[in-house]
Design a protein around this motif. Sequence first.
Motif, PDB file in Angstrom:
ATOM      1  N   ILE A  51       3.846   6.463 -18.511  1.00 10.64           N
ATOM      2  CA  ILE A  51       3.809   5.218 -19.276  1.00 10.64           C
ATOM      3  C   ILE A  51       4.280   4.049 -18.421  1.00 10.64           C
ATOM      4  N   ARG A  52       5.389   4.247 -17.722  1.00 17.77           N
ATOM      5  CA  ARG A  52       5.902   3.174 -16.866  1.00 17.77           C
ATOM      6  C   ARG A  52       4.920   2.844 -15.747  1.00 17.77           C
ATOM      7  N   ILE A  53       4.247   3.848 -15.225  1.00 13.38           N
ATOM      8  CA  ILE A  53       3.277   3.605 -14.161  1.00 13.38           C
ATOM      9  C   ILE A  53       2.076   2.829 -14.693  1.00 13.38           C
ATOM     10  N   LEU A  54       1.670   3.091 -15.913  1.00 14.14           N
ATOM     11  CA  LEU A  54       0.620   2.287 -16.530  1.00 14.14           C
ATOM     12  C   LEU A  54       1.049   0.825 -16.641  1.00 14.14           C
ATOM     13  N   GLU A  55       2.325   0.606 -16.992  1.00 15.40           N
ATOM     14  CA  GLU A  55       2.855  -0.754 -17.091  1.00 15.40           C
ATOM     15  C   GLU A  55       2.854  -1.439 -15.729  1.00 15.40           C
ATOM     16  N   MET A  66       0.891  -4.721 -14.507  1.00 14.65           N
ATOM     17  CA  MET A  66       1.660  -5.841 -13.975  1.00 14.65           C
ATOM     18  C   MET A  66       1.093  -6.329 -12.644  1.00 14.65           C
ATOM     19  N   TYR A  67       0.701  -5.377 -11.778  1.00 13.82           N
ATOM     20  CA  TYR A  67       0.241  -5.736 -10.437  1.00 13.82           C
ATOM     21  C   TYR A  67      -1.280  -5.688 -10.296  1.00 13.82           C
ATOM     22  N   CYS A  68      -1.972  -5.535 -11.429  1.00 14.41           N
ATOM     23  CA  CYS A  68      -3.446  -5.541 -11.420  1.00 14.41           C
ATOM     24  C   CYS A  68      -3.998  -4.492 -10.460  1.00 14.41           C
ATOM     25  N   TRP A  69      -3.622  -3.240 -10.708  1.00 13.99           N
ATOM     26  CA  TRP A  69      -4.062  -2.105  -9.892  1.00 13.99           C
ATOM     27  C   TRP A  69      -5.013  -1.238 -10.711  1.00 13.99           C
ATOM     28  N   PRO A  70      -6.278  -1.513 -10.742  1.00 14.05           N
ATOM     29  CA  PRO A  70      -7.194  -0.681 -11.534  1.00 14.05           C
ATOM     30  C   PRO A  70      -7.244   0.764 -11.060  1.00 14.05           C
ATOM     31  N   GLU A  71      -7.092   0.971  -9.733  1.00 16.19           N
ATOM     32  CA  GLU A  71      -7.151   2.342  -9.233  1.00 16.19           C
ATOM     33  C   GLU A  71      -5.942   3.158  -9.685  1.00 16.19           C
ATOM     34  N   VAL A  72      -4.776   2.508  -9.798  1.00 20.21           N
ATOM     35  CA  VAL A  72      -3.590   3.208 -10.297  1.00 20.21           C
ATOM     36  C   VAL A  72      -3.740   3.485 -11.789  1.00 20.21           C
ATOM     37  N   THR A  73      -4.308   2.535 -12.517  1.00 20.36           N
ATOM     38  CA  THR A  73      -4.584   2.760 -13.939  1.00 20.36           C
ATOM     39  C   THR A  73      -5.512   3.949 -14.125  1.00 20.36           C
ATOM     40  N   ASP A  74      -6.551   4.025 -13.307  1.00 21.41           N
ATOM     41  CA  ASP A  74      -7.491   5.147 -13.401  1.00 21.41           C
ATOM     42  C   ASP A  74      -6.788   6.469 -13.115  1.00 21.41           C
ATOM     43  N   ASN A  75      -5.916   6.476 -12.099  1.00 25.62           N
ATOM     44  CA  ASN A  75      -5.183   7.697 -11.774  1.00 25.62           C
ATOM     45  C   ASN A  75      -4.248   8.104 -12.900  1.00 25.62           C
ATOM     46  N   ALA A  76      -3.602   7.117 -13.511  1.00 24.89           N
ATOM     47  CA  ALA A  76      -2.695   7.413 -14.623  1.00 24.89           C
ATOM     48  C   ALA A  76      -3.466   7.997 -15.803  1.00 24.89           C
ATOM     49  N   PHE A  77      -4.639   7.433 -16.088  1.00 26.79           N
ATOM     50  CA  PHE A  77      -5.429   7.963 -17.197  1.00 26.79           C
ATOM     51  C   PHE A  77      -6.002   9.333 -16.873  1.00 26.79           C
ATOM     52  N   ASN A  78      -6.372   9.552 -15.627  1.00 24.81           N
ATOM     53  CA  ASN A  78      -6.823  10.893 -15.246  1.00 24.81           C
ATOM     54  C   ASN A  78      -5.713  11.910 -15.471  1.00 24.81           C
ATOM     55  N   PHE A  79      -4.478  11.507 -15.186  1.00 22.89           N
ATOM     56  CA  PHE A  79      -3.340  12.380 -15.446  1.00 22.89           C
ATOM     57  C   PHE A  79      -3.210  12.649 -16.949  1.00 22.89           C
ATOM     58  N   ILE A  80      -3.355  11.603 -17.754  1.00 22.01           N
ATOM     59  CA  ILE A  80      -3.265  11.768 -19.207  1.00 22.01           C
ATOM     60  C   ILE A  80      -4.378  12.687 -19.702  1.00 22.01           C
ATOM     61  N   ASP A 119       0.825  -1.206   0.000  1.00 25.47           N
ATOM     62  CA  ASP A 119       0.000   0.000   0.000  1.00 25.47           C
ATOM     63  C   ASP A 119       0.861   1.258   0.000  1.00 25.47           C
ATOM     64  N   MET A 120       1.920   1.235   0.789  1.00 31.86           N
ATOM     65  CA  MET A 120       2.782   2.410   0.883  1.00 31.86           C
ATOM     66  C   MET A 120       3.485   2.682  -0.445  1.00 31.86           C
ATOM     67  N   TYR A 121       3.965   1.624  -1.084  1.00 32.41           N
ATOM     68  CA  TYR A 121       4.686   1.807  -2.336  1.00 32.41           C
ATOM     69  C   TYR A 121       3.738   2.128  -3.496  1.00 32.41           C
ATOM     70  N   ARG A 122       2.511   1.708  -3.380  1.00 33.96           N
ATOM     71  CA  ARG A 122       1.520   2.128  -4.374  1.00 33.96           C
ATOM     72  C   ARG A 122       1.311   3.641  -4.280  1.00 33.96           C
ATOM     73  N   ASN A 123       1.302   4.164  -3.062  1.00 30.71           N
ATOM     74  CA  ASN A 123       1.206   5.617  -2.897  1.00 30.71           C
ATOM     75  C   ASN A 123       2.451   6.306  -3.440  1.00 30.71           C
ATOM     76  N   TYR A 124       3.613   5.681  -3.252  1.00 35.30           N
ATOM     77  CA  TYR A 124       4.832   6.225  -3.845  1.00 35.30           C
ATOM     78  C   TYR A 124       4.704   6.322  -5.361  1.00 35.30           C
ATOM     79  N   VAL A 125       4.115   5.285  -5.945  1.00 38.46           N
ATOM     80  CA  VAL A 125       3.932   5.282  -7.400  1.00 38.46           C
ATOM     81  C   VAL A 125       3.124   6.496  -7.832  1.00 38.46           C
ATOM     82  N   LEU A 126       2.004   6.748  -7.146  1.00 41.71           N
ATOM     83  CA  LEU A 126       1.142   7.863  -7.526  1.00 41.71           C
ATOM     84  C   LEU A 126       1.825   9.197  -7.324  1.00 41.71           C
TER      85      LEU A 126
END
Length: 691
Positions: free
Chosen positions: A132-136, A140-154, A116-123
Amino acid sequence: MDNVHEIKKNGDDDDCTKIMLISNKGGCYEVDRKTFLQASSYFQALVNSGMRDAHSKKLTFECLSDACLEEVSRFLSKLKDNDNRLEDLAKDIRPLMHIESGLEVSFYLQITFMIDMYRNYVLKNLNKSTFIRILELADMYCWPEVTDNAFNFIFDNLQNIMKKSEMLKLTSDDMLRLVKSDLVNVPSEYELFKLVVEWILVDVPRRKWTEELLNKINFNLMTIIEKQEGYNILSELQLNVQPRGCDSNHSRTVGTLFAFGEPTTIKRKRKNQLFHTLSVYDFFKASNDKNKTTTAAKFKNGGVVAPLHYYKHYKSCVADNRLYIAGGYLTNSFRIYKKRTFVYDPVSREWSQVSDMHVGRVKFYFGAVDGILYAVAGFSSNPTRSVEKFVPCENRWYELAPLPTAAHNLAGTVCNSKIYVCGGRNNVSWSLDLLWQYDPIRNKWYKKSPMLTARFDHVMTSIGNKVFVVGGIICHADDVESIRYEEAMDMEAYDCLTDQWTSVLQLKRCIINFPSITINNSLYTFDDYSYRHCKKINYIDVQKLNLSKYLDDDDANKNLNGIVGDWSSTDKENISPRDDVDNVGEDGYNIEDDIETIDENLRDYFDSIDYMDSEGRFIDLHNTNPVGDDKDDHGTDENEDSNSEDGEEFDFNEINQESKDYQIYRYKTKNSHGFHCVGILNFPTNVQDNN
C-alpha cells in the motif's frame, strides 16, 4: 556533463574539495564537492547561475531532514570511491523508511542515478506489509512502472492478502483497477465481491463508488448459494444497487483448473486417473507471458480419484461449482451404454451418484444453463434424438423436446442462455452441417443456418454473440466402400444476431473432440490421445486460439469460463417465429425409420477406423496390442504407475511462437494418455493448499 566540464575549465572549485550539507535540524554531512557536482543537476544549476552560495563551503537545506542528508551522503561516498562499491550499493536492501528519505533527497537534488537506485530499492521491499505504501510512493513520484509492479504483486497474491487491513486502504482508483482486471489470483468471485463490499463500508463517501464497483463483479461466476448470499448482503446493508450480472461469457482468472484422463487398463484391470490441478491464474499467466519471465506452470497431483472404473467416453460438465459426469459405456466386449450420473463436490472432496438418465448414451453434448444440466442426442445402440435435463435440487431427470435430427459425435455450447449444437453424424448422413438452437424456456428447437463444412468430433465455444466451431473430422463418402476421413483443419464463426457463418482460421494441428476451456477470449484445447488408442506419451500439447480479433466491441468485453458445460447468461433473446421447428422433427423424421446403411464396425468407428490427415497421409488409430499382452491398451507396462504417489508435475513450455493469436504449448509428463476431462472449479483455500 558539459556544465561540469565548464566549471573545471574555469577553475572555480579547485580550492574547495569538500562541501558541508546542513539539514533543517542543523545536522552536518560532509560530501565530496566534485562528486556532488557530477551527480546533482540541482547543484550544477546553482554553480552555473553564479550565485554566491555556489562557492560556499556550506549549503543549508531547510526542507531536508537529517535522514535525507544521511542517505545522500552515503550514496555520494560510495559513488566517489569506485564502481565496485556502487554495485554493492545497488544490491543493498534498504529499509523502506530509509528509502523514502533517499527518494525525497534524490528528487530534490535531482540525482538521477540515485533516483533509479532507490526505485529499485522500493521494488525490493514490495511485500504484504508494504504494497500500500509503495502504491502511495508510486503515485507521489509519478512512477507508472512501480504502480504496475505493485498491482502485479496484488494480482499474484490477492488470495493471501485480501483479508489484510491494508486492502481497505486502497484508493477508489486502485479498487476500480482491481475489479476491472481479468487477471487476479483469487479463489472465487464471491471473495472478491466481499472485499468490495467491505471496502465500501469503511467510509461513507465511498458509497458513491458502489454502483461502478459492483457492476464489475461477475455474479454468474458464483454458485447459486453465493449469488443469493450476495444479494442478501446488498439488501441488508442498504446498498442501493442491483448488480446487472455481467454476461456469463465474461471471465476472471478465478478458481482451479483440473484435468484427468480416462481409466487405464493393466492386465485387463481398470485403474482410475487422479485429478491434476493448477490455479487458473497460474495457467493463464504462464500462457500469456510474452517476456517468458514466469516460472513454468505445473499441474500437480490433486489427490482426488476420478470415478467410473469401467467407463469410457463419458461426458463431463460443470454446474454450480460441481463436476458432473454422465453416460459412457462399459469397457468389455459388449457395449452397454450407461445411464449413470456422478457428481463431484470440491468442498467436501467427495463423489456421489445421482439419478440416472432416462437414456444411456455416449458421444452426446452435455452442458448447463443456469445450473440445469442438459444431455443432447448421442449414440445409444443407434443414433438418438433424445434430450433430457437434470435439475440438481430435485435430483431428477426430465425428458425434453427431442433434437429434430438424430446425431452423435456432435458438439455444443451455451450462448445467451440458449443451447447451440451442430454437426455430428447418424445412420443417414456420414457427417452433418446442421446447426440447432434450443430455448430452455420454450422447450423448442430452432433450425439455424448450416455450417460451411459438415463435420463431427469438433469443439465449440462461445463469446458474446459469437459461436466458434473448431476442427473435427470430415467424412467423404458416396457409399460404404468409398469412405474417407479427413481432419478438418479450420475454424468457423457463427454470428447469433445475423445467422451467418464465416471461415476465420486455419489450424496448425488437428483438434478432434479435445477437452477445452475458454478464458479471457482465448480457447485452449488439450490433447486427448485416447481417441487414437496410441501408446503412452510423455507430453500433452495445448493449443491456444486467441479469438479477440473475431469479436465485435460488445463481444470483446465478454468471456467464457467453463468446460463442456459452459457458464450461461440470464439474458433472453426474442426468437423469430419463422425459425420455429416442430418438436417431432423436420419432415416427420423419426429415428425408427432410419435405414441401416453402415455395419456395426463402421457405426462404432471411434474404435476401429483410420483417419487421413490434411496431406492425405493415413494415421493409424487401431489398437495394435494383442489380447492378453502384458501391456494395457495404451501401452502401459504392468509395473508402471501413471498416478505417481508423489504427484506428477507437468512443465509448461511454449513450443510455437509464430503468432500471438495461435500458440501451442507442451506439458511434459512422465506417463500420460492425454486429458479426457478438463474444467474449472472453485476449491476452498484449505483444499487448494493441500493440493
